[in-house]
Design a protein around this motif. Structure first.
Motif, PDB file in Angstrom:
ATOM      1  N   VAL A 173       0.845  -1.200   0.000  1.00  0.00           N
ATOM      2  CA  VAL A 173       0.000   0.000   0.000  1.00  0.00           C
ATOM      3  C   VAL A 173       0.879   1.248   0.000  1.00  0.00           C
ATOM      4  CG1 VAL A 173      -1.640   1.356   1.372  1.00  0.00           C
ATOM      5  CG2 VAL A 173      -2.014  -1.102   1.041  1.00  0.00           C
ATOM      6  N   ILE A 174       1.907   1.251   0.828  1.00  0.00           N
ATOM      7  CA  ILE A 174       2.821   2.395   0.897  1.00  0.00           C
ATOM      8  C   ILE A 174       3.517   2.589  -0.454  1.00  0.00           C
ATOM      9  CG2 ILE A 174       4.975   3.216   1.955  1.00  0.00           C
ATOM     10  CD1 ILE A 174       3.913   1.781   4.582  1.00  0.00           C
ATOM     11  N   GLY A 175       3.993   1.501  -1.042  1.00  0.00           N
ATOM     12  CA  GLY A 175       4.634   1.579  -2.356  1.00  0.00           C
ATOM     13  C   GLY A 175       3.662   2.025  -3.432  1.00  0.00           C
ATOM     14  N   GLY A 176       2.435   1.529  -3.371  1.00  0.00           N
ATOM     15  CA  GLY A 176       1.423   1.936  -4.335  1.00  0.00           C
ATOM     16  C   GLY A 176       1.097   3.407  -4.227  1.00  0.00           C
TER      17      GLY A 176
ATOM     18  N   LEU B 285       1.686   6.256  -7.034  1.00  0.00           N
ATOM     19  CA  LEU B 285       0.595   7.130  -7.457  1.00  0.00           C
ATOM     20  C   LEU B 285       1.011   8.599  -7.389  1.00  0.00           C
ATOM     21  CD1 LEU B 285      -2.400   7.359  -8.312  1.00  0.00           C
ATOM     22  CD2 LEU B 285      -2.929   7.575  -5.877  1.00  0.00           C
ATOM     23  N   GLU B 286       1.677   8.976  -6.292  1.00  0.00           N
ATOM     24  CA  GLU B 286       2.141  10.361  -6.147  1.00  0.00           C
ATOM     25  C   GLU B 286       3.166  10.711  -7.225  1.00  0.00           C
ATOM     26  OE1 GLU B 286       3.370  10.963  -2.074  1.00  0.00           O
ATOM     27  OE2 GLU B 286       1.336  10.597  -1.339  1.00  0.00           O
ATOM     28  N   ILE B 287       4.043   9.766  -7.550  1.00  0.00           N
ATOM     29  CA  ILE B 287       5.036   9.996  -8.599  1.00  0.00           C
ATOM     30  C   ILE B 287       4.342  10.171  -9.953  1.00  0.00           C
ATOM     31  CG2 ILE B 287       6.919   8.930  -9.913  1.00  0.00           C
ATOM     32  CD1 ILE B 287       7.790   7.587  -7.228  1.00  0.00           C
ATOM     33  N   GLU B 288       3.347   9.336 -10.230  1.00  0.00           N
ATOM     34  CA  GLU B 288       2.652   9.392 -11.522  1.00  0.00           C
ATOM     35  C   GLU B 288       1.881  10.691 -11.726  1.00  0.00           C
ATOM     36  OE1 GLU B 288       3.139   7.375 -14.132  1.00  0.00           O
ATOM     37  OE2 GLU B 288       4.638   6.487 -12.796  1.00  0.00           O
ATOM     38  N   GLN B 289       1.565  11.395 -10.655  1.00  0.00           N
ATOM     39  CA  GLN B 289       0.840  12.657 -10.767  1.00  0.00           C
ATOM     40  C   GLN B 289       1.755  13.837 -11.094  1.00  0.00           C
ATOM     41  OE1 GLN B 289      -1.285  12.794  -7.026  1.00  0.00           O
ATOM     42  NE2 GLN B 289      -2.892  11.455  -7.778  1.00  0.00           N
TER      43      GLN B 289
ATOM     44  N   TYR C 224       9.556  15.610 -15.236  1.00  0.00           N
ATOM     45  CA  TYR C 224      10.109  15.573 -13.870  1.00  0.00           C
ATOM     46  C   TYR C 224       9.961  14.175 -13.273  1.00  0.00           C
ATOM     47  CZ  TYR C 224      10.941  16.963  -9.026  1.00  0.00           C
ATOM     48  OH  TYR C 224      11.449  17.073  -7.753  1.00  0.00           O
ATOM     49  N   ARG C 225       8.857  13.528 -13.546  1.00  0.00           N
ATOM     50  CA  ARG C 225       8.559  12.196 -13.013  1.00  0.00           C
ATOM     51  C   ARG C 225       9.681  11.216 -13.339  1.00  0.00           C
ATOM     52  NH1 ARG C 225       3.995   9.770 -16.295  1.00  0.00           N
ATOM     53  NH2 ARG C 225       3.593  11.970 -16.238  1.00  0.00           N
ATOM     54  N   HIS C 226      10.162  11.249 -14.572  1.00  0.00           N
ATOM     55  CA  HIS C 226      11.195  10.302 -14.994  1.00  0.00           C
ATOM     56  C   HIS C 226      12.530  10.563 -14.299  1.00  0.00           C
ATOM     57  CE1 HIS C 226       8.424   8.569 -17.794  1.00  0.00           C
ATOM     58  NE2 HIS C 226       8.246   9.725 -18.397  1.00  0.00           N
ATOM     59  N   LYS C 227      12.791  11.816 -13.990  1.00  0.00           N
ATOM     60  CA  LYS C 227      14.044  12.169 -13.314  1.00  0.00           C
ATOM     61  C   LYS C 227      14.021  11.779 -11.838  1.00  0.00           C
ATOM     62  CE  LYS C 227      15.029  16.226 -16.163  1.00  0.00           C
ATOM     63  NZ  LYS C 227      15.114  17.685 -16.149  1.00  0.00           N
TER      64      LYS C 227
ATOM     65  N   SER D  96      13.348   7.229  -9.263  1.00  0.00           N
ATOM     66  CA  SER D  96      14.287   6.372  -8.521  1.00  0.00           C
ATOM     67  C   SER D  96      14.716   7.000  -7.197  1.00  0.00           C
ATOM     68  CB  SER D  96      15.507   6.044  -9.380  1.00  0.00           C
ATOM     69  OG  SER D  96      16.263   7.212  -9.638  1.00  0.00           O
ATOM     70  N   TYR D  97      14.769   8.325  -7.136  1.00  0.00           N
ATOM     71  CA  TYR D  97      15.162   8.991  -5.894  1.00  0.00           C
ATOM     72  C   TYR D  97      14.091   8.851  -4.819  1.00  0.00           C
ATOM     73  CZ  TYR D  97      19.028  10.936  -8.488  1.00  0.00           C
ATOM     74  OH  TYR D  97      20.169  11.081  -9.237  1.00  0.00           O
ATOM     75  N   PHE D  98      12.821   8.982  -5.208  1.00  0.00           N
ATOM     76  CA  PHE D  98      11.739   8.792  -4.241  1.00  0.00           C
ATOM     77  C   PHE D  98      11.733   7.359  -3.717  1.00  0.00           C
ATOM     78  CE2 PHE D  98       9.046  12.541  -5.754  1.00  0.00           C
ATOM     79  CZ  PHE D  98       9.207  13.233  -4.565  1.00  0.00           C
TER      80      PHE D  98
END
Length: 193
Positions: A43-46, A50-54, A59-62, A65-67
């Motif tokens: 759930v935490i990973g999901g 989700l936050e990354i995909e928004q 920027y998302r692609h950069k 991996s850091y998140f």
């Protein structure tokens, strides 16, 4: 009436605040992290994904991996060191004990500060999941003395978290002062000039 989730979080935080040194804190955080089930970690990973995909695509692609490294890379390092007994041999003092206690005092309110009804599946998200984030950040910032965001992590505008000599610099370190529950307010990094 007391919220049982908040009471549990306050109990965990009181245990953390009682840590005498970095080794104690590493042990306490690892023991609490081990209580999370595989489903809770999913759930935490999901939620993280989700936050990354928004984020905007460029920027998302950069930052993806850091998140993931910030949360799950630190999770792996914490549990690896715990299982090797490294924390049992560590009695190093906290870099800033008062800052550490301030961090602990912030956590319960920080865990409760979010309106989870706006998330797609609020019924499977709870303050305990937010606590995971704060536990990992406590390990990273107060046991390892690393910045809350990994070195190299980019931010809008092109600046990144950097290490220069023994010091860390972050372009957003002092930008979150108004957000009481932001880990940036407790981070060992200095503000990038």
């Amino acid at each position: 009436m007391t919220d049982p989730e908040r009471s549990k979080i306050e109990s965990i935080v009181a245990r953390m605040a009682g840590a005498a040194h970095k080794g104690d804190l590493g042990t306490i955080v690892a023991e609490e992290i081990l209580k999370y089930s595989v489903l809770e970690l999913q759930v935490i990973g999901g939620r993280l994904n989700l936050e990354i995909e928004q984020l905007p695509a460029h920027y998302r692609h950069k930052i993806r991996s850091y998140f993931r490294d910030q949360i799950f890379g630190a999770h792996h390092m914490l549990l690896s060191r715990y299982r090797k007994g490294i924390f049992l041999k560590c009695s190093d003092p906290f870099r800033d004990p008062e800052l550490f206690l301030s961090y602990c005092q912030m956590i319960p309110d920080g865990c409760m500060a979010w309106d989870e009804d706006t998330w797609k599946n609020p019924e499977i998200w709870s303050p305990k999941h937010r606590l995971f984030y704060y536990l990992i950040a406590a390990y990273t910032m107060f046991v390892e003395d690393l910045p809350g965001h990994p070195v190299g992590m980019p931010f809008p505008g092109g600046q990144v978290v950097e290490k220069q000599g023994e010091e860390y610099y972050c372009p957003i370190r002092d930008k979150e002062k108004d957000v009481f529950f932001s880990i940036c307010n407790f981070c060992p990094a200095r503000q990038t000039d």
